[in-house]
Design a protein around this motif. Structure first.
Motif, PDB file in Angstrom:
ATOM      1  N   LYS A   8      28.042  44.707  45.712  1.00  0.00           N
ATOM      2  CA  LYS A   8      28.028  45.329  46.795  1.00  0.00           C
ATOM      3  C   LYS A   8      29.486  46.404  46.859  1.00  0.00           C
ATOM      4  O   LYS A   8      30.296  46.316  46.305  1.00  0.00           O
ATOM      5  CB  LYS A   8      30.081  43.987  46.634  1.00  0.00           C
ATOM      6  CG  LYS A   8      29.503  42.207  46.471  1.00  0.00           C
ATOM      7  CD  LYS A   8      30.102  41.452  45.815  1.00  0.00           C
ATOM      8  CE  LYS A   8      29.989  40.358  46.214  1.00  0.00           C
ATOM      9  NZ  LYS A   8      30.982  38.690  44.683  1.00  0.00           N
ATOM     10  N   ILE A  10      28.905  49.250  46.796  1.00  0.00           N
ATOM     11  CA  ILE A  10      28.965  50.363  45.945  1.00  0.00           C
ATOM     12  C   ILE A  10      28.813  51.661  46.541  1.00  0.00           C
ATOM     13  O   ILE A  10      27.776  51.893  46.888  1.00  0.00           O
ATOM     14  CB  ILE A  10      27.935  49.979  44.440  1.00  0.00           C
ATOM     15  CG1 ILE A  10      27.572  48.567  43.850  1.00  0.00           C
ATOM     16  CG2 ILE A  10      27.917  50.986  44.082  1.00  0.00           C
ATOM     17  CD1 ILE A  10      29.220  48.508  43.605  1.00  0.00           C
ATOM     18  N   GLN A  55      31.405  54.033  35.575  1.00  0.00           N
ATOM     19  CA  GLN A  55      31.674  53.447  36.688  1.00  0.00           C
ATOM     20  C   GLN A  55      31.920  53.516  38.080  1.00  0.00           C
ATOM     21  O   GLN A  55      31.845  54.847  38.127  1.00  0.00           O
ATOM     22  CB  GLN A  55      33.186  52.985  36.400  1.00  0.00           C
ATOM     23  CG  GLN A  55      33.171  52.842  35.034  1.00  0.00           C
ATOM     24  CD  GLN A  55      34.277  52.178  34.752  1.00  0.00           C
ATOM     25  OE1 GLN A  55      35.513  52.408  35.582  1.00  0.00           O
ATOM     26  NE2 GLN A  55      34.964  51.638  33.752  1.00  0.00           N
ATOM     27  N   SER A  58      33.964  52.628  44.162  1.00  0.00           N
ATOM     28  CA  SER A  58      34.359  51.523  44.809  1.00  0.00           C
ATOM     29  C   SER A  58      32.734  50.587  45.341  1.00  0.00           C
ATOM     30  O   SER A  58      32.123  50.868  44.706  1.00  0.00           O
ATOM     31  CB  SER A  58      34.440  51.536  46.253  1.00  0.00           C
ATOM     32  OG  SER A  58      33.847  51.891  46.926  1.00  0.00           O
ATOM     33  N   GLY A  59      33.793  49.683  45.082  1.00  0.00           N
ATOM     34  CA  GLY A  59      32.678  48.084  44.910  1.00  0.00           C
ATOM     35  C   GLY A  59      32.515  46.895  43.972  1.00  0.00           C
ATOM     36  O   GLY A  59      33.124  47.711  43.050  1.00  0.00           O
ATOM     37  N   HIS A  60      31.848  46.320  43.836  1.00  0.00           N
ATOM     38  CA  HIS A  60      31.721  45.084  43.050  1.00  0.00           C
ATOM     39  C   HIS A  60      30.549  45.464  42.365  1.00  0.00           C
ATOM     40  O   HIS A  60      29.286  45.230  43.412  1.00  0.00           O
ATOM     41  CB  HIS A  60      32.599  44.666  43.164  1.00  0.00           C
ATOM     42  CG  HIS A  60      33.430  44.262  42.841  1.00  0.00           C
ATOM     43  ND1 HIS A  60      34.838  44.150  42.218  1.00  0.00           N
ATOM     44  CD2 HIS A  60      34.393  44.555  44.544  1.00  0.00           C
ATOM     45  CE1 HIS A  60      35.724  44.242  42.810  1.00  0.00           C
ATOM     46  NE2 HIS A  60      35.500  44.514  44.690  1.00  0.00           N
ATOM     47  N   ILE A  61      30.076  44.686  40.612  1.00  0.00           N
ATOM     48  CA  ILE A  61      28.532  44.413  40.148  1.00  0.00           C
ATOM     49  C   ILE A  61      29.066  43.785  39.354  1.00  0.00           C
ATOM     50  O   ILE A  61      29.663  42.581  39.186  1.00  0.00           O
ATOM     51  CB  ILE A  61      28.350  45.333  39.341  1.00  0.00           C
ATOM     52  CG1 ILE A  61      28.072  46.882  40.004  1.00  0.00           C
ATOM     53  CG2 ILE A  61      26.447  45.047  38.699  1.00  0.00           C
ATOM     54  CD1 ILE A  61      28.350  48.237  39.066  1.00  0.00           C
ATOM     55  N   VAL A  62      28.280  42.280  40.327  1.00  0.00           N
ATOM     56  CA  VAL A  62      28.335  40.974  39.632  1.00  0.00           C
ATOM     57  C   VAL A  62      26.902  40.373  39.353  1.00  0.00           C
ATOM     58  O   VAL A  62      25.965  40.561  39.413  1.00  0.00           O
ATOM     59  CB  VAL A  62      28.186  39.682  41.025  1.00  0.00           C
ATOM     60  CG1 VAL A  62      28.602  38.159  40.285  1.00  0.00           C
ATOM     61  CG2 VAL A  62      29.732  39.962  41.644  1.00  0.00           C
ATOM     62  N   ASP A  67      31.909  39.213  37.347  1.00  0.00           N
ATOM     63  CA  ASP A  67      32.065  40.545  37.821  1.00  0.00           C
ATOM     64  C   ASP A  67      31.968  41.122  36.440  1.00  0.00           C
ATOM     65  O   ASP A  67      32.835  41.477  35.609  1.00  0.00           O
ATOM     66  CB  ASP A  67      33.525  40.778  38.919  1.00  0.00           C
ATOM     67  CG  ASP A  67      33.863  41.749  39.498  1.00  0.00           C
ATOM     68  OD1 ASP A  67      33.128  43.159  38.316  1.00  0.00           O
ATOM     69  OD2 ASP A  67      34.472  42.185  40.496  1.00  0.00           O
ATOM     70  N   THR A  69      31.794  45.276  37.170  1.00  0.00           N
ATOM     71  CA  THR A  69      32.166  46.535  37.344  1.00  0.00           C
ATOM     72  C   THR A  69      32.673  47.396  36.100  1.00  0.00           C
ATOM     73  O   THR A  69      32.020  48.570  36.110  1.00  0.00           O
ATOM     74  CB  THR A  69      32.707  46.192  38.482  1.00  0.00           C
ATOM     75  OG1 THR A  69      32.324  45.686  39.207  1.00  0.00           O
ATOM     76  CG2 THR A  69      32.720  48.068  39.525  1.00  0.00           C
ATOM     77  N   SER A  70      33.555  46.921  35.689  1.00  0.00           N
ATOM     78  CA  SER A  70      34.390  47.585  34.527  1.00  0.00           C
ATOM     79  C   SER A  70      33.898  47.643  33.271  1.00  0.00           C
ATOM     80  O   SER A  70      34.493  47.918  32.229  1.00  0.00           O
ATOM     81  CB  SER A  70      35.537  47.783  33.798  1.00  0.00           C
ATOM     82  OG  SER A  70      36.076  48.077  35.692  1.00  0.00           O
TER      83      SER A  70
END
Length: 246
Positions: A8, A10, A55, A58-62, A67, A69-70
């Motif tokens: 999302k 990224i 990392q 910005s943005g998200h990884i699902v 989630d 992301t980190s």
């Protein structure tokens, strides 16, 4: 069909240089999704972000509705993600069997009882993987003695041995001739049934033969996503990357 992997918006910046510029990508469960694009488009950076090696800015990884992301790479493995590398990454000083056993020992499904008291369970799982990738008769051979194509098969086997449901395959046919690439694609199809694949590959013949869906990354942005037929017919994709397909 549920979404196995979702990116999302990224972005990734290294100093003043922006590599990824708001990437949205959705990969469905059981889908073989190829990511293509010219050199420098950001494919390797995106793979590194998904795999937890670095990392996003910005943005998200699902991943499987979580989630991540980190989340670092070793924890992602426990969540069902595995990666094979463009440059084969195996323990060359170990046998084929011991390489696969290491992956099984770190798998999601191996319990502490299996690791400490049930070595036969680990051995059986390793043998199943070696049989699947066609290296059962090479189980006692040092990985350093394998041919290039066999090493690539072992690299795939290590990802499979983790029990991951989502696999990132980085140029799985790189450096292979046509016959070797055809065998590698057949192996991937056979051994990854039911798993979700995100594949980076420059060989367009391999991409169009294997992928259910293709996304095109150009200058850090996804410019098109669709079936192989859709992508082959897309004039924007032709202009930006593919050229005229035969």
């Amino acid at each position: 069909m549920n979404t196995a992997l979702e990116l999302k918006q990224i972005t990734k910046r290294f100093g003043a240089t922006q590599i990824l510029r708001g990437v949205d990508l959705s990969v469905r469960e059981g889908e073989r999704h190829a990511l293509i694009g010219p050199n420098g488009s950001g494919k390797s950076t995106l793979f590194d972000l998904i795999a937890g090696r670095t990392q996003p800015t910005s943005g998200h990884i699902v991943l499987n509705s979580i989630d991540v992301t980190s989340m670092p790479a070793h924890r992602l493995g426990r969540k069902g993600l595995a990666r094979s590398f463009q440059t084969t990454s195996v323990f060359t000083g170990l046998t084929v069997c011991d390489n696969v056993r290491c992956a099984v020992l770190g798998s999601r499904t191996a319990t502490w009882k299996d690791r400490w008291f049930r070595s036969s369970v680990i051995d059986e799982a390793a043998h199943r993987v070696m049989t699947a990738i066609g290296l059962a008769d090479r189980s006692d051979a040092l990985a350093a003695s394998l041919s290039y194509a066999e090493s690539r098969s072992l690299d795939l086997g290590l990802a499979l041995a983790t029990g991951a449901s989502v696999l990132l395959l980085d140029e799985p046919t790189a450096g292979m001739n046509r016959a070797e690439a055809a065998r590698a694609l057949a192996l991937i199809r056979e051994t990854t049934q039911g798993k979700t694949l995100l594949i980076v590959e420059h060989d367009m013949e391999a991409v169009f033969a294997l992928a259910d869906c293709i996304s095109v990354l150009v200058q850090g942005r996804i410019i098109a996503t669709g079936t192989p037929a859709d992508i082959a017919a897309d004039p924007v994709v032709r202009s930006a990357y593919l050229g005229e397909l035969p």
